[in-house]
Design an enzyme around this catalytic site. Structure first.
Site, PDB file in Angstrom:
ATOM      1  N   HIS A  65      25.194 -18.329  30.857  1.00 33.31           N
ATOM      2  CA  HIS A  65      24.393 -17.415  30.242  1.00 33.31           C
ATOM      3  C   HIS A  65      24.993 -15.991  30.115  1.00 33.31           C
ATOM      4  O   HIS A  65      25.815 -15.423  30.954  1.00 33.31           O
ATOM      5  CB  HIS A  65      23.277 -16.885  30.940  1.00 33.31           C
ATOM      6  CG  HIS A  65      22.294 -18.158  31.425  1.00 33.31           C
ATOM      7  ND1 HIS A  65      21.355 -18.379  30.703  1.00 33.31           N
ATOM      8  CD2 HIS A  65      22.352 -18.962  32.438  1.00 33.31           C
ATOM      9  CE1 HIS A  65      20.681 -19.417  31.157  1.00 33.31           C
ATOM     10  NE2 HIS A  65      21.366 -19.896  32.131  1.00 33.31           N
ATOM     11  N   HIS A 235      21.362 -28.297  36.550  1.00 39.41           N
ATOM     12  CA  HIS A 235      21.202 -27.780  38.176  1.00 39.41           C
ATOM     13  C   HIS A 235      20.284 -28.638  38.822  1.00 39.41           C
ATOM     14  O   HIS A 235      19.415 -27.880  39.346  1.00 39.41           O
ATOM     15  CB  HIS A 235      21.126 -26.497  37.905  1.00 39.41           C
ATOM     16  CG  HIS A 235      20.139 -25.670  36.886  1.00 39.41           C
ATOM     17  ND1 HIS A 235      18.847 -26.366  36.917  1.00 39.41           N
ATOM     18  CD2 HIS A 235      20.065 -24.829  36.304  1.00 39.41           C
ATOM     19  CE1 HIS A 235      17.987 -25.824  35.856  1.00 39.41           C
ATOM     20  NE2 HIS A 235      18.811 -24.958  35.503  1.00 39.41           N
ATOM     21  N   ASN A 281      17.245 -20.191  40.078  1.00 36.08           N
ATOM     22  CA  ASN A 281      16.257 -21.010  39.756  1.00 36.08           C
ATOM     23  C   ASN A 281      16.957 -22.256  39.203  1.00 36.08           C
ATOM     24  O   ASN A 281      17.289 -22.023  38.163  1.00 36.08           O
ATOM     25  CB  ASN A 281      14.972 -20.555  39.051  1.00 36.08           C
ATOM     26  CG  ASN A 281      13.964 -21.344  38.514  1.00 36.08           C
ATOM     27  OD1 ASN A 281      13.582 -22.425  39.305  1.00 36.08           O
ATOM     28  ND2 ASN A 281      13.239 -20.926  37.395  1.00 36.08           N
ATOM     29  N   ASP A 308      25.906 -22.234  36.011  1.00 40.74           N
ATOM     30  CA  ASP A 308      24.638 -21.617  35.671  1.00 40.74           C
ATOM     31  C   ASP A 308      24.948 -20.040  35.873  1.00 40.74           C
ATOM     32  O   ASP A 308      24.140 -19.464  36.310  1.00 40.74           O
ATOM     33  CB  ASP A 308      23.474 -22.060  36.571  1.00 40.74           C
ATOM     34  CG  ASP A 308      22.019 -21.257  35.987  1.00 40.74           C
ATOM     35  OD1 ASP A 308      22.005 -20.861  34.820  1.00 40.74           O
ATOM     36  OD2 ASP A 308      21.313 -21.802  36.689  1.00 40.74           O
TER      37      ASP A 308
END
Lengths: 427, 323
Positions: A65, A235, A281, A308
């Site tokens: 991200h 993930h 998460n 992630d």
């Protein structure tokens, strides 16, 4: 005059051609020209002494991200790419949960252009499955692929509508791209902030049970089987999830799946003391789950390791646990963590690590690289497998510092990152 | 002379990490403080010159007033901050509120907050003593302590008693503090309620589970009845308050066979006719108002001990000697 670089005397580990030997690699004009013993360097080649170092096809992280557009206070494409190359990654796939989301070809083009302008790692945009990540209508998948998208996902949120997921898995086949899903049934998990279990019970924090993830993993596998589409499960953190994927692969379902370094190393105990830097998460789960994720990476059920990488501003993590956002930065700790705690603890060997972090991510997302065969792109990662160092978030190239690994001592550290035959980062 | 009672440290954020010795030191310190509230002039100089902020991010009547009485009867200077009409309502973060308080050199903060871990968060960041007056679903340690004191007053001790907590355990900070405190002092602890309102892994918390309240009452020496919030029905945890009362309500009929010395506790505020019937709340087993009285004494004890007071000197401090 042609551009040449000779990587001399390193241990070349390239599972794409079953290589693990002390060899030289010659890059010419941004491509691999040859790999062999004692290559003679042309006089005009830049010679890089790699003795004592490991030379691999460039590492690829298919799940990052970079927050741009919209949350540039956390990360930008330029700072994210700087973090990638400092972590030994030559290519990354950026998630589309930005503001606005990456759900049309213009937005995809923006990411491609910003990635080129940064001139560091390769930056491949992943587009949204649905318009506005709203979970209702398919986004402009074909036009986004033409603009440079390499996959689609609504990551950050799951696709709750199974009918939409079916359409995505069918429609994406025309473009030969994976449909990536963050598997989570929000009906079961939505109020949760950590793994549901004894620690959530004690801390008085609402939990997300394994079942919330397992339900969507199984659903996605069934839909991939139904449609013949390629599902990429992001993930994966649960023991049942790993087993379901293992069985689906045995049945021939087109599924690829990720493990994150933190799910290979940490359990929900890291949350003790309401530590928001361990809030993510899917959440950190139990030791049994960690063991299953490790077994999944070892046998290839989980074929890809992806970070992630989820930067957040320190103000946002400096809050009560329920008020803090999910996620940790990962690009600059991934290689060291995997070398120390996954390879170093005998879960996988070095060659399998390169398979999970370079070769397979390239195959799964149909990206250049992931190999040093002659003619391949000149993307190379060089690391010192023996250097011991201490994680200091303050020194990250990323704009953000949110890591639960601060102060950890790791063995194995990137030394040089080469993209398109050019050194884009060196220690 | 036995060893001096163990110190509480800087803060009281929960009972989970307290030893039996620390908990007993608080209860023993509360004993002499009970009498202050019975005097005509309810004030002693134990905390004279100390400044205490009551920082309430959630609405509270009983707990806030109980703390305020405890502080005032010990002569501390107190300021109340509630979320409405304060900088908190203007979007100030918890960490900024904490830093501003610290900059004003206050001695103690009593915090009530809707997020689990908020008291812990504050305690880690400011040098003042922090007392948790309830954080999310996590802990409400002074409520746990006043429940322990009330049970001890009536049963002579805690060790070996069977205590069942009935109701919404999942969302209850009172339940968690009770479970930790009771177990530390050697009680057997059970929980009872619909499974939708029980926490995950109750056995790992050290609790027996009773699905139905009749069995729980038959087993227990003490029944602590928790408030069922209307919002739990709205969120679908129970289909209706009437059905909840029919199945899990503590009624006179269900107490018919109970021994005379069975105790009924409730942390308040009560929903009469939901989790507890009026004839039980007002009946012979109820010690609910004793809990409220003990609340002031327990909070005095906690404030005194965190300010550096010694349990064995509480009696003297009460008479005006230096803590």
């Amino acid at each position: 005059m042609s551009r040449k670089m000779l990587l001399s005397g390193g241990r070349v580990v390239d599972p794409s051609q079953s290589l693990d030997a002390e060899l030289d690699v010659l890059l010419v004009e941004g491509a691999v020209a040859s790999v062999g013993a004692s290559l003679t360097s042309a006089e005009d080649a830049e010679v890089v002494d790699c003795s004592g170092l490991v030379v691999t096809p460039g590492l690829i992280d298919v799940h990052v991200h970079f927050r741009e557009p919209g949350e540039e206070h956390k990360e930008t494409i330029a700072t994210g790419a700087a973090s990638a190359v400092a972590g030994g990654f030559t290519a990354v796939c950026t998630m589309p949960n930005t503001d606005p989301p990456i759900d049309d070809p213009a937005a995809v083009g923006f990411i491609v252009a910003a990635g080129r302008a940064a001139g560091l790692s390769r930056v491949y945009p992943v587009g949204c499955i649905s318009v506005g990540r709203g979970g209702e209508r398919l986004a402009l998948v074909g036009e986004m692929v033409e603009a440079g998208a390499v996959a689609i996902t609504d990551d950050g949120s799951p696709v709750m509508n199974s009918g939409l997921m079916r359409l995505a898995l069918e429609y994406a086949q025309a473009f030969d791209i994976p449909v990536a899903d963050h598997p989570e049934d929000l009906g079961v998990s939505a109020t949760g902030h950590m793994n549901e279990g004894i620690i959530s019970a004690r801390l008085g924090i609402a939990g997300k049970p394994n079942a919330s993830e397992d339900i969507h993993i199984v659903r996605d596998l069934l839909l991939a089987e139904l449609t013949g589409g390629h599902i990429h499960l992001q993930h994966v953190s649960t023991r049942f999830g790993v087993e379901a994927i293992r069985q689906a692969k045995a049945r021939g379902v087109r599924v690829t799946a990720e493990a994150s370094p933190h799910h290979l190393i940490l359990t929900h105990q890291a949350v003790e003391g309401f530590r928001t830097e361990a809030k993510m998460n899917p959440p950190l789960r139990t030791q049994e789950d960690v063991d299953a994720v490790r077994a999944g990476v070892a046998d290839g059920t989980l074929d890809t390791i992806a970070t992630d990488h989820a930067p957040h501003h320190y103000d946002e993590k400096e809050a009560a646990f329920a008020d803090a956002p999910n996620g940790i930065v990962g690009l600059e700790t991934s290689l060291g963590l995997v070398l120390t705690h996954v390879v170093g603890e005998g879960v996988i060997d070095l060659s399998t690590m390169v398979e999970r972090m370079s070769c397979q991510p390239a195959r799964a997302f149909r990206l250049p690289g992931g190999t040093l065969v002659e003619g391949a792109v000149g993307d190379v990662t060089i690391f010192d497998p023996n250097e011991t160092w201490t994680v200091e978030a303050a020194r990250f190239a990323s704009k953000s510092r949110n890591t639960p690994f601060e102060g950890w001592e790791l063995t194995g550290r990137p030394r040089r990152t080469i993209v398109d035959g050019r050194t884009v980062w060196s220690a | 002379m036995t060893d001096p009672a163990p110190s509480l440290g800087k803060d009281l954020v929960g009972l989970e990490n307290l030893t039996a010795g620390q908990i007993l030191a608080i209860l023993d310190t509360a004993e002499p403080f009970k009498e202050i509230s019975e005097r005509r002039i309810k004030k002693v100089p134990v905390l004279r010159g100390k400044t205490i902020v009551n920082l309430f991010f959630e609405a509270s009547t009983r707990t806030r007033i109980s703390f305020e009485f405890a502080e005032k009867r010990l002569s501390a200077d107190t300021v109340n901050i509630s979320s409405t009409g304060s900088s908190v309502a203007k979007g100030e973060t918890l960490v900024d509120t904490a830093r501003n308080l610290e900059a004003m050199r206050i001695d103690m903060v009593v915090i009530r907050h809707g997020a689990s871990g908020a008291a812990h968060f504050l305690a880690d960041r400011i040098p003042s003593n922090v007392v948790n007056a309830g954080d999310g679903w996590h802990e409400h340690p002074t409520q746990g302590l006043l429940d322990l004191l009330t049970i001890r007053d009536h049963r002579g001790g805690i060790d070996g008693l069977k205590v069942c907590i009935v109701g919404d355990i999942l969302h209850s900070r009172v339940a968690r503090s009770n479970i930790y405190g009771l177990r530390a002092l050697g009680a057997e602890v059970a929980i009872c309620g619909p499974k939708t309102l029980l926490p995950p892994a109750p056995e790992e918390l050290g609790c027996i589970v009773f699905p139905r309240v009749e069995e729980a009452i038959e087993w227990a020496d003490v029944v602590n009845v928790l408030r069922l919030q209307l919002e739990r029905m709205e969120a679908g945890y129970v289909p209706s308050l009437r059905e909840y009362n029919r199945i899990w309500g503590v009624s006179k009929r269900r107490l018919q066979a109970a021994p005379k010395d069975l105790l009924i506790l409730h942390p308040g505020p009560m929903n009469r006719g939901v989790e507890i019937d009026s004839d039980v709340a007002d009946g012979e087993h109820s010690v609910i108002l004793n809990q409220v009285t003990n609340g002031v004494a327990v909070r005095m004890a906690v404030l005194y001990l965190l300010a550096g007071g010694q349990p064995e000197k509480a009696e003297a401090a009460k008479q005006g000697a230096e803590a």
